[in-house]
Motif scaffolding. Structure first.
Motif, PDB file in Angstrom:
ATOM      1  N   LEU A  19       7.059  64.865  91.170  1.00 53.74           N
ATOM      2  CA  LEU A  19       6.787  64.130  90.233  1.00 53.74           C
ATOM      3  C   LEU A  19       7.435  62.365  90.528  1.00 53.74           C
ATOM      4  O   LEU A  19       8.534  62.519  90.781  1.00 53.74           O
ATOM      5  CB  LEU A  19       7.299  64.439  88.880  1.00 53.74           C
ATOM      6  CG  LEU A  19       6.646  65.737  88.488  1.00 53.74           C
ATOM      7  CD1 LEU A  19       7.358  66.242  87.211  1.00 53.74           C
ATOM      8  CD2 LEU A  19       5.255  65.283  87.896  1.00 53.74           C
ATOM      9  N   GLY A  20       6.595  61.744  90.529  1.00 52.52           N
ATOM     10  CA  GLY A  20       6.993  60.139  90.860  1.00 52.52           C
ATOM     11  C   GLY A  20       7.666  59.847  92.131  1.00 52.52           C
ATOM     12  O   GLY A  20       8.146  58.906  92.377  1.00 52.52           O
ATOM     13  N   SER A  21       7.075  60.788  93.166  1.00 48.34           N
ATOM     14  CA  SER A  21       7.687  60.590  94.408  1.00 48.34           C
ATOM     15  C   SER A  21       6.735  59.605  95.321  1.00 48.34           C
ATOM     16  O   SER A  21       7.134  59.278  96.519  1.00 48.34           O
ATOM     17  CB  SER A  21       7.827  61.948  95.252  1.00 48.34           C
ATOM     18  OG  SER A  21       6.457  62.460  95.318  1.00 48.34           O
ATOM     19  N   GLY A  22       5.801  58.983  94.784  1.00 47.01           N
ATOM     20  CA  GLY A  22       5.047  57.944  95.435  1.00 47.01           C
ATOM     21  C   GLY A  22       3.728  58.363  96.131  1.00 47.01           C
ATOM     22  O   GLY A  22       3.027  57.741  96.929  1.00 47.01           O
ATOM     23  N   GLY A 107       2.461  66.668  90.614  1.00 43.87           N
ATOM     24  CA  GLY A 107       3.778  66.645  91.220  1.00 43.87           C
ATOM     25  C   GLY A 107       4.235  67.983  91.126  1.00 43.87           C
ATOM     26  O   GLY A 107       5.583  68.200  91.808  1.00 43.87           O
ATOM     27  N   LYS A 166       9.996  55.026  99.168  1.00 44.49           N
ATOM     28  CA  LYS A 166      11.208  53.899  98.479  1.00 44.49           C
ATOM     29  C   LYS A 166      11.970  53.660  99.605  1.00 44.49           C
ATOM     30  O   LYS A 166      13.429  53.554  98.886  1.00 44.49           O
ATOM     31  CB  LYS A 166      11.392  54.712  97.094  1.00 44.49           C
ATOM     32  CG  LYS A 166      10.251  55.201  96.313  1.00 44.49           C
ATOM     33  CD  LYS A 166      10.882  55.506  94.936  1.00 44.49           C
ATOM     34  CE  LYS A 166       9.804  56.468  94.090  1.00 44.49           C
ATOM     35  NZ  LYS A 166       9.870  56.791  93.063  1.00 44.49           N
ATOM     36  N   ASP A 168      12.560  50.863 100.968  1.00 50.08           N
ATOM     37  CA  ASP A 168      12.889  49.807 100.466  1.00 50.08           C
ATOM     38  C   ASP A 168      14.225  49.788  99.627  1.00 50.08           C
ATOM     39  O   ASP A 168      14.937  48.707  99.684  1.00 50.08           O
ATOM     40  CB  ASP A 168      11.801  48.849 100.073  1.00 50.08           C
ATOM     41  CG  ASP A 168      11.320  49.577  98.799  1.00 50.08           C
ATOM     42  OD1 ASP A 168      11.277  50.668  98.913  1.00 50.08           O
ATOM     43  OD2 ASP A 168      10.613  48.925  97.935  1.00 50.08           O
ATOM     44  N   VAL A 169      14.197  50.773  98.932  1.00 49.15           N
ATOM     45  CA  VAL A 169      15.499  50.562  97.745  1.00 49.15           C
ATOM     46  C   VAL A 169      16.337  51.677  97.844  1.00 49.15           C
ATOM     47  O   VAL A 169      17.409  51.821  97.329  1.00 49.15           O
ATOM     48  CB  VAL A 169      14.834  50.633  96.307  1.00 49.15           C
ATOM     49  CG1 VAL A 169      14.195  49.561  96.072  1.00 49.15           C
ATOM     50  CG2 VAL A 169      13.943  51.931  96.254  1.00 49.15           C
ATOM     51  N   VAL A 194       8.801  55.387 104.568  1.00 47.45           N
ATOM     52  CA  VAL A 194       7.921  54.221 104.080  1.00 47.45           C
ATOM     53  C   VAL A 194       8.133  53.590 102.885  1.00 47.45           C
ATOM     54  O   VAL A 194       8.999  54.179 101.975  1.00 47.45           O
ATOM     55  CB  VAL A 194       6.443  54.859 104.052  1.00 47.45           C
ATOM     56  CG1 VAL A 194       6.041  55.441 105.289  1.00 47.45           C
ATOM     57  CG2 VAL A 194       6.590  55.828 102.817  1.00 47.45           C
TER      58      VAL A 194
END
Ligand code: GTP
Length: 339
Positions: A19-22, A107, A166, A168-169, A194
């Protein structure tokens, strides 16, 4: 317009991840690329109202939604029907002649039963072919999720391609720790970091090998056994992780007589079919011009495919096993008992 499916079938790729992994971010970005424009997308949502659909901007209506349940449990069979309907619409010209199908799972989906149903559906086999599992892993929260959630471990263990989203963060220490964890869970696949779903399609697609004339590159990438170099099944189980899922590789230098491999393989299936989450590999059968390609998902195996010749210099038997609770020593012992 040529609407015949490409030789070998239309590739079907499963995009999974916790869930929410992109997943949606990845798909939305990929579908904006002109070279992926001719893709049909099947989205599986929990709940009656799907939101992801709205997030994927498409001009045409090649996006099909499987709402109201999870395709790996309450909607078993639904995916096959959807693929069959898409085929009809493609043939009738009511959707563009799509060249690939991308399936986004929920997810919480366990990819194993989805893949097993797909591989077992002979009715779809003349149109479609399995082309791999892409799993997104959240680089910020992934480590904790993998600890807690068995579905997340199954999704990672099943992957042909692993994406650390994610990036980038996420702090680089978190990415390093996650890489280490994933290397234990799925040693054959090198994860790609990525950001915002930005990744070259060549790095994602073409994972499966079903062509007897496959090149060395294709076979090596599919097998992913490089991650196992120098590693064998050992009694100490160095790759044991989590409560149950294990990854291991069985290697043999010398060719195996056909009867030895058949005896081993039949008994393995008879004894532990349900615990073989994923098996893939090349078997050097004595006297054969090329290796036997083995690919199975949760006890359901594609027909063993004899390759026309060896795709590279490495002629060892290499079988990668992702299992639930089967010890490497047991697999090793089983093969030895036939040798
Ligand atoms: N900073 C950053 N945020 C991201 C990235 N990828 C996804 N996100 C964000 O993470 C959240 C979840 O992303 P989704 O793409 O919806 O994830 P999903 O896997 O489809 O989620 P579910 O459908 O709920 O399972 C969203 O707020 C995204 O904007 C990324 O690479 N970098």
């Amino acid at each position: 317009m040529n609407i015949a499916p490409p030789p070998g079938g239309i590739p079907v790729v499963l995009v999974t991840g916790f869930l929410g992994s992109g997943k949606t971010t990845l798909l939305a970005r990929l579908l904006r690329r002109p070279e992926l424009a001719r893709s049909a997308v099947i989205i599986n949502e929990f709940g009656a109202v799907g939101l992801d659909h709205d997030l994927i901007e498409r001009a045409d209506d090649d996006v099909v939604e499987l709402a109201g349940g999870c395709v790996c449990c309450s909607q078993r069979g639904e995916l096959g029907q959807t693929l069959a309907r898409l085929r009809e619409r493609r043939e009738a010209g009511s959707v563009a002649a799509f060249e690939r199908v991308l399936i986004e799972t929920t997810g919480l989906a366990d990819p194993a039963p989805i893949l097993r149903d797909f591989l077992a559906d002979a009715w779809l086999a003349d149109t479609y072919r399995f082309d791999g599992v892409i799993t997104t892993v959240d680089a910020v929260h992934g480590l904790g999720t993998l600890e807690r959630e068995p579905e997340a471990r199954a999704q990672a263990a099943f992957a042909d391609r692993l994406l650390l989203t994610k990036a980038d963060v996420a702090p680089s220490a978190a990415i390093d720790a996650l890489r280490e964890r994933l290397a234990a869970l799925n040693p054959g696949v090198v994860p790609l970091a990525v950001a915002a779903g930005e990744v070259a399609p060549e790095a994602l697609f073409g994972a499966a090998v079903r062509d007897p004339r496959a090149t060395r590159e294709q076979v090596e990438r599919w097998l992913g056994a490089r991650g196992f170099v120098g590693w064998r099944i050992a009694a100490s189980e160095p790759n044991r992780h989590g409560p149950d899922i294990r990854a291991q590789v069985l290697v043999r230098e010398a060719p195996l007589p056909a009867a030895v491999f058949r005896g081993f393989f039949d008994l393995l299936l008879e004894a532990r079919r349900d615990d073989l989450l994923r098996v893939k590999g090349l078997v050097n059968i004595a006297g054969a011009p090329g290796p036997l390609l083995v690919h199975g998902v949760q006890g359901s195996f594609e027909p063993l495919l004899p390759l026309a010749g060896w795709p590279g210099g490495d002629r060892r038997t290499r079988l990668v096993f992702i299992t639930r609770g089967i010890s490497g020593a047991w697999i090793e012992g089983l093969l030895r008992s036939f040798e």
